[in-house]
Design an enzyme around this catalytic site. Structure first.
Site, short mmCIF file in Angstrom:
data_model
loop_
_atom_site.label_atom_id
_atom_site.label_comp_id
_atom_site.label_asym_id
_atom_site.label_seq_id
_atom_site.Cartn_x
_atom_site.Cartn_y
_atom_site.Cartn_z
N GLU B 280 2.54 68.22 57.63
CA GLU B 280 1.37 68.47 58.48
C GLU B 280 1.42 67.63 59.75
O GLU B 280 1.08 68.11 60.83
CB GLU B 280 0.09 68.18 57.68
N GLU B 283 3.94 69.17 62.07
CA GLU B 283 3.35 70.39 62.65
C GLU B 283 2.38 69.99 63.77
O GLU B 283 2.39 70.55 64.86
CB GLU B 283 2.62 71.15 61.54
N SER B 320 -3.65 74.17 59.85
CA SER B 320 -2.28 73.80 59.49
C SER B 320 -1.75 74.84 58.53
O SER B 320 -2.47 75.31 57.65
CB SER B 320 -2.30 72.43 58.81
N GLU B 367 -1.14 84.62 47.45
CA GLU B 367 -0.07 83.92 48.18
C GLU B 367 0.65 82.93 47.29
O GLU B 367 1.79 82.55 47.56
CB GLU B 367 -0.65 83.15 49.38
#
Lengths: 631, 672, 169
Positions: B280, B283, B320, B367
């Site tokens: 994270e 990112e 994120s 997912e």
């Protein structure tokens, strides 16, 4: 943007001038009661009939100067039972139960030949004596119509007539000549107490709101008259909407509000329509809106229709409803005077209170106090209904005795056949579901806030339901409990669950399941709900139970211990029986019985099997010999 | 002491020290006045009537709604008050499902407790309770209206703190009920499964859904290998269920208990949290460098993710893309553990121990499933674990602490403080500052991001970079930031969002708090756990580094992306009820939806719809095509919108719709 | 398929009108009650999809709008009959025998306290707590028309009259 200041005098003068030309006036009561009985058709018939008779007719007096007979509609005149009501002026002949077919005769006899139509006059029930005008009728004679006075006279949809009668002069005085404090002081000096139920001094309420820091404030007219059996606010809103507006304007001036809401019960579509028109007319003439009477102050009024919730008569619930929420009360304090609509200081007054305000400013506090009692000055309207000869809307000074109201104005108590007899008075239920019962011992009690409270009742909104000896008081208590149980908002535990359990206990009593624990438990629960509930609805919900328990305990005990309803009204406690000596054995009852509970040989006395009987009473109706009793 | 600020409660002088109401003063005086509807985080409601007290000169008042005033004389227990309270409790009992022994809330239920305290041995009123259906529609919560006392705490929490309002009061009087819109079930409305309704519920009317039975079953299955991951917040709260103080760290006892129940391995979600920090933060730094998709929102809170999907689909790009630590752990474990533990993937069962009810929902998101198998098989809340401990007869506080298993049980302090509000931000700062400056830092405590406030801001200079952070808990605060972004007035770079008060330590799966200070103490427990650990920065976790080397490859690389990142989708149309206009009968049908929302309507979607219906009729396609009128594809400025199969056509014309319809039908034919 | 065309047209109109109403009240959540009143005026009841649409438009959770709609007696979430017969059961009407009238009308129409609308959607029979026409007790209101001093026989006759009128059509 400046707005021309309204000139009341010139409007009144113009109307007066036009009015001078009117030779005659026919006033039709267009209250809900009379309309239901066909008043509007009678109105049409008059207009057409007068034209047909070749006489000049004026339907609307809009500043036009026309000679002729003015046919106008008024608000509720109170004597609903005798409607449609027609008054012919200048003689003041008062016709009752007028039908379309009577119109021709009235035109012929009264308009053309100036004679009364006797058969349409009210005649006294006992003597049969005709009453020419309202002044001769006991129903009106004993009243003091003050707040309601204009209701039966002015055309509620004509602002000019209202102004002609002195309307908006009090508002002008308040805005132009008085300070907010002076207005509050004047109302405080008048001793006016809120007509909506609690009897809180109006001047004090205003002053509490006035002293809050300056800024946005609201004035709200509580027209959510929900008490079953009360309709005075409806009559005022429908019959004289401008005086309600004027009262709100004065309240707004007193507290410094520039916006207000008229919250009207949805069941009153006519009131909503008339108030909307009144607001629009007042705005158009400049009585409402910006820079009122050149004072530099503004006031915008909105008419909001309720959506059917009795609890919205409670101040904080009403505020929630105006804000678009569920009408659930909030704890007080904070009081609306401190934190009301949108958290701003707010004054909420009931319709009748507001309608009285302009009259007080007009006559002065001192003059107002000449009516009523020291602690409850002024007059009060009551909706007189139930087992009474004359039902309708009445207004009397506070302190008038119950006897005066029921026996004289109401014309006495009726029995189950509708006849007035001297002996069938049992009780009066006053103040609706929040109120209590008054009995024979209270007949000479003066009707005022404090006397009523001292006997466990309250003025409430002023519903007076007269009940005769055939009325079961346990059932009456149950009726009100059913009502409050349905209308409880369901927020606080004691009211939501307590009314449900009180109703269940009353059902036990009425349906024969009660035992020696029932009454003490009912009483304890009632007291807990009274003391512990969140809002006025819950706090007063037990009143009908407590008051009937107090005055008619023997009747309750008879239900509980003897399983007998003294009035025979409680179906489950009926014990139908066939009197052997009267029964001819015709079998009519057995054939009618839907459950086959009646048996017996032909031409021999029959019997009812109590275990099967559903107490429907069909047998008694079928019996031609009066042999079946206890149904 | 200033005597101007004193009042008298039951004969004792008590100072007024800024309390908002009388009730708080009374409780400060160690008088536990009972309440159902008072909650210090929520608005005053005044409905339960239990906190009535006698104030001299005023009579009975509810202490929750009365301001304390100097010189007030208050009695909290009089005969009159006792009787009203008893009647109130009896009235509630008379309208309550009294199957107490089988209720999940038994022993934690306030109603039960009050009845016991008042010595109510008989309910004098008739039972008037009518059975109502129980809502078991969703993986997180069970709503049992038969146990509701209508205090409204859940309603106010959902509305005032979370700004969701999935449930509200409906109907009136004796029919009042707390219901989702139109009396639907929770799964069909905008519930985000944070479960705070359950945590404020005084009774068992809303409860976390239990998976205890399924976990026992897996443990009893000899073919399965059951491993656990423990979320950070669990360790500082579970002992409360066994009489311990909030904030007591009992990781070792949890491991011992789980091992004793038959778990093969016990790992730490904090390991995955360290991974999350690295992914994270990278990112974030990439976005910060490019100046795009800022602020970056954290994505570890599943309730927040669902909230964003429902209300702010246009901001999903700002979230994120990292999976939450639970799901990172799940996919990593399913990827690496079978080989390590010598078990087939299908026989590996992953159980999370979470402070959270929304994690149950998260684990079931499509997912996070592969071929119908969830990465995380079961999610137990702290409450459920404590119940299993009790069922197993383990005396929790006396268990000999055991160690977590390696490597997935190894963590740094950064991964531990994930469990409280501000923790994720601090962990990211500990990583980012080294990454930006390239210099090792020793001062790892960022007090600037710590605290209890629901919305906190921090501006931090790292090298020549200035970072503007916001830390929020309670989704109402998150909504405020989202609105700022929409209005173009947001200057934050990074926003940490946790739904529950105080972060995960205040999760709805945690033990029912007995103390009003519990959040502070649990948070303190986590910061202390951080202190006692050797390492405090995720980048120092050598097991994590090893994991990248052996399994994941590069940070943010392809494999890492595959295992550790995810996608979000718009859920603005919460209920998918379209109006069927033409219903095909064939097995596989092509669904054509025409938006009839306002802006599409204005742009002529009505004619389009009519045209399509006629077209389908003329071409005799009724059996293979479904035509539906629907609402809003979220592309209002480009209407009229028509969806044909999986294609959404913007600014659609009749001709274009027919053309795509033809193509799609051809594709279908070819397939079959 | 003309039927489905008709249905979709109907639905379009539905939302067109709602949009007008919403605009008229500035999509202000504080005006929720007048909005719902206007919606009900238009459709005679509050259909679920319309309520959801209203909720989204004024920015309130649908549960809150549902809560308001179910709080007030005037809002109907089920369609009502063409003729809404409201029997006043206020105090004055009650003591003058409103219940037997209610029972007679219900019996004639095959309705009960639970089942308030006839299957042909012609009648809905309900009680109301006071219409403020106590002077005429007992009172029955059909749509907006007030009928006073009713009896069970008059009540049934009123219903018969309406049925006859409808059959003629």
């Amino acid at each position: 943007m400046s707005q021309t200041t309204i000139d009341l005098k010139s409007i009144a003068a113009a109307y007066g001038k036009a009015h001078e030309k009117v030779v005659r006036r026919i006033i039709l009561c267009a209250g809900t009661g009379c309309v239901a009985n066909g008043a509007l058709k009678v109105h049409e018939a008059f207009v057409e009939g007068i034209v047909a008779a070749g006489l000049p007719v004026v339907v609307e007096l809009k500043g036009e100067e026309k000679e002729g007979t003015l046919v106008s509609k008024s608000g509720c005149q109170g004597f609903c039972q005798m409607g449609p009501l027609v008054t012919v002026e200048p003689e003041g002949y008062f016709y009752t139960k007028v039908k379309v077919s009577d119109v021709k005769e009235i035109i012929e006899t009264t308009l053309i030949h100036h004679q009364p139509v006797e058969r349409l006059l009210y005649s006294k029930p006992m003597s049969g004596e005709h009453c020419l005008t309202t002044h001769d009728i006991p129903f009106y004679q004993k009243q003091h119509r003050f707040t309601l006075k204009a209701c039966g006279l002015v055309d509620p949809e004509d602002i000019q007539e209202y102004i002609y009668q002195g309307g908006y002069e009090s508002a002008r005085k308040a805005y132009v000549e008085m300070t907010p404090k002076a207005v509050c002081d004047e109302i405080l000096a008048s001793g006016l107490r809120g007509r909506g139920g609690g009897g809180f001094p109006t001047g004090k309420k205003w002053d509490l709101t006035r002293i809050q820091p300056e800024g946005k404030k609201y004035v709200i007219c509580n027209g959510d008259e929900g008490d079953p059996g009360a309709f005075m606010d409806r009559s005022v809103m429908e019959g004289n909407p401008h005086c309600v507006l004027e009262g709100m304007m004065i309240a707004a001036k007193a507290i410094g509000a520039d916006e207000g809401y008229l919250y009207v019960r949805a069941e009153y579509p006519l009131a909503v329509k008339r108030l909307r028109k009144a607001v629009a007319d007042a705005e158009k003439l400049g009585a409402l809106g910006k820079n009122i009477f050149g004072s530099g102050q503004d006031l915008t009024l909105h008419v909001m229709e309720g959506a059917g919730a009795f609890v919205c008569g409670e101040e904080t619930a009403l505020i929630a409803s105006v804000e678009g929420k569920r009408g659930m009360p909030t704890p007080k304090p904070p009081f609306p005077a401190q934190s009301g609509l949108w958290g701003k200081p707010t004054v909420i007054n009931n319709v009748e209170t507001l309608a009285t305000i302009p009259l007080i400013l007009q006559m002065g506090a001192h003059e107002f106090r000449k009516f009523g009692t020291e602690k409850s000055p002024g007059t009060k309207t009551f909706a007189l209904t139930g087992h009474v000869a004359n039902t309708g809307l009445i207004e009397v000074p506070f302190g008038t005795t119950l006897r005066e109201v029921v026996m004289n104005i109401g014309g006495g108590v009726t029995d189950k056949t509708g006849q007035v007899t001297g002996e069938c008075f049992k009780a009066v239920q006053i103040g609706g579901p929040s109120g209590g019962c008054l009995t024979e011992e209270h007949l000479d009690l003066p009707l005022d806030f404090d006397s009523l409270r001292s006997v466990g009742a309250m003025v409430g909104s002023g519903g007076l339901v007269v009940m005769n000896k055939q009325t079961c008081m346990v059932s009456v208590a149950r009726f009100f409990m059913q009502f409050t149980q349905n209308e409880s908002c369901g927020k606080c535990v004691l009211c939501r669950e307590g009314t449900k359990q009180m109703l269940a206990l009353l059902d036990d009593i009425i349906e024969g399941r009660a035992d020696e624990t029932t009454l003490p438990l009912l009483e304890k629960l009632a007291v807990a709900v009274q003391k512990g509930s969140l809002c006025g609805l819950g706090k007063t919900a037990p009143n009908p139970v407590l008051s009937t328990l107090k005055y008619f305990r023997a009747e309750y005990e008879s239900h509980v211990f003897q399983k007998r309803c003294p009035t025979g009204q409680c179906k489950s406690l009926r014990q139908p029986e066939i009197l052997a000596d009267k029964c001819k054995g015709c079998t009519a009852c057995a054939r009618k019985c839907p459950v086959g509970a009646i048996s017996g040989e032909k031409k021999m006395p029959h019997k009812i099997d109590a275990a099967l009987c559903i107490k429907c009473g069909a047998c008694a109706q079928a019996c031609k010999f009066g042999a079946i009793v206890g149904v | 002491m200033n005597t101007d600020k004193m009042m008298i409660i039951d004969g004792r002088e008590i100072p007024i020290e800024g309390e908002r109401n009388l009730l708080e003063v009374i409780r400060k005086a160690n008088i536990d006045l009972p309440t159902f509807c008072y909650h210090s985080d929520l608005s005053v409601y005044g409905a339960c009537r239990l906190c009535l007290v006698q104030v001299e000169g005023r009579g009975l008042v509810t202490s929750c709604s009365t301001a304390p005033e100097a010189g007030m004389k208050v009695r909290t227990t009089t005969e009159e008050i006792r009787e009203i309270r008893r009647i109130a409790v009896e009235l509630l009992l008379a309208n309550h499902d009294q199957g107490c022994p089988t209720c999940g809330k038994s022993s934690n239920c306030k109603l039960q407790d009050l009845a016991r305290r008042m010595g109510i041995d008989k309910v004098r009123f008739k039972p008037v309770h009518k059975s109502k259906p129980i809502d078991k529609s969703n993986p997180s919560l069970i709503r049992d209206p038969n146990k509701c006392v209508l205090c409204g705490d859940c309603v106010r929490f959902c509305h005032e703190i979370q700004s969701v309002g999935a449930i509200d009061f409906a109907h009136r009087g004796s029919n009042v009920a707390v219901l989702p819109a139109f009396g639907k079930d929770l799964a069909s409305v905008e519930c985000i499964y944070c479960g705070q309704c359950a945590s404020v519920c005084p009774t068992g009317a809303i409860m976390p859904r239990s998976e205890v039975a399924e976990v026992w079953k897996a443990l009893g299955d000899p073919t399965k290998k059951v491993v656990a991951q423990i979320a950070p917040a669990v360790r500082v709260a579970i002992s409360e269920a066994f009489g311990g103080e909030p904030g007591t760290v009992s990781t070792g006892q949890i491991v011992a208990a789980l091992k004793s129940m038959g778990f093969a391995q016990v790992y730490d979600t904090s390991f995955a949290a360290d991974l999350t920090v690295i992914e994270e933060a990278n990112e974030f730094l990439a976005r910060k460098t490019k100046g795009e998709k800022l602020p970056q929102f954290t994505s570890c809170c599943p309730a927040w993710v669902k909230f964003a999907e429902q209300y702010y689909p246009e901001l999903l790009k700002n979230l994120s893309s990292c999976k939450s630590p639970q799901q990172m752990f799940g996919s990593l474990a399913k990827d690496t553990l079978p080989a390590k533990l010598g078990v087939e993937a299908k026989d590996l069962v992953i159980v999370s121990i979470m402070p959270c009810t929304a994690k149950k929902f998260e684990a079931k998101r499509p997912e996070f499933q592969h071929e119908g198998v969830q990465d995380v098989d079961f999610v137990l809340t702290t409450q459920e674990l404590s119940r299993m401990v009790e069922e197993a007869g383990l005396v929790f506080n006396k268990l000999e602490p055991e160690s977590l298993d390696m490597p997935l049980g190894f963590k740094t302090g950064a991964g531990v403080i994930f469990g409280n509000s501000g923790g994720v931000s601090e962990a990211v700062l500990r990583y980012a500052s080294e990454k930006i400056t390239g210099v090792k830092i020793d001062a790892v405590d960022y007090h600037i991001v710590r605290g209890e406030e629901g919305l906190r801001e921090a501006t931090i200079s790292v090298g020549d970079v200035t970072l503007k952070l916001a830390i929020v808990h309670g989704l109402k605060n998150a909504r405020a930031i989202a609105e700022q972004i929409k209005a173009g007035k947001c200057e934050y770079d990074f926003v940490e969002v946790m739904s529950c008060p105080g972060g995960c330590i205040g999760g709805a799966g945690q033990p029912v708090p007995k103390d009003y200070q519990y959040r502070k103490q649990r948070t303190k427990g986590l910061y202390e756990a951080d202190k006692t650990l050797q390492l405090h920065k995720s980048q120092d976790n050598h097991y994590v580094a090893e994991c990248y080397k052996n399994h994941l490859g590069e940070i943010g690389g392809e494999k890492a992306h595959h295992l550790l990142h995810t996608k979000y989708h718009s859920r603005r149309r919460i209920s998918d009820e379209d109006l069927d206009l033409v219903s095909g009968t064939a097995e596989s049908k092509l669904v054509v939806s025409v938006c009839v929302g306002t802006s599409c309507y204005v742009r002529g979607s009505q004619n389009l719809l009519h045209g399509l219906i006629r077209h389908v009729e003329e071409q005799n396609l009724q059996n293979v095509v479904d035509i539906k009128a629907t609402f809003c594809f979220e592309r209002c400025n480009k209407g009229p919108n028509v969806a044909i199969g999986d294609v959404v056509l913007e600014k659609c014309t009749f001709e274009k719709a027919c053309e795509v319809l033809g193509q799609k039908l051809d594709e279908m034919k070819q397939k079959s | 398929m003309p039927q489905s065309v008709a249905r979709s047209t109907q639905m379009m109109r539905k939302f067109e009108k709602v949009c007008q109403i919403l605009d008229q009240y500035d999509r202000d959540p504080a005006k929720l009650i007048p909005i719902l009143q206007a919606v009900q005026e238009e459709y005679r009841y509050l259909p679920e999809e319309v309520l959801t649409y209203v909720a989204t438009s004024v920015g309130l959770p649908p549960a809150r709008v549902f809560g308001v709609a179910t709080f007030y007696a005037h809002f109907a979430l089920e369609p009502k009959g063409k003729y809404v017969v409201r029997l006043c059961d206020g105090t004055a009407c009650h003591v003058k025998g409103s219940i037997p009238i209610l029972e007679a009308i219900r019996e004639r129409l095959g309705l009960t306290a639970q089942k308030t609308t006839t299957p042909d959607m012609l009648f809905t029979v309900e009680t109301v707590s006071c219409l403020g026409a106590c002077g005429l007790a007992p009172v029955v209101v059909v749509n907006e028309e007030v009928y006073g001093q009713m009896t069970p026989e008059k009540g049934v006759a009123l219903v018969e009259e309406i049925i006859a009128k409808e059959e003629q059509k």
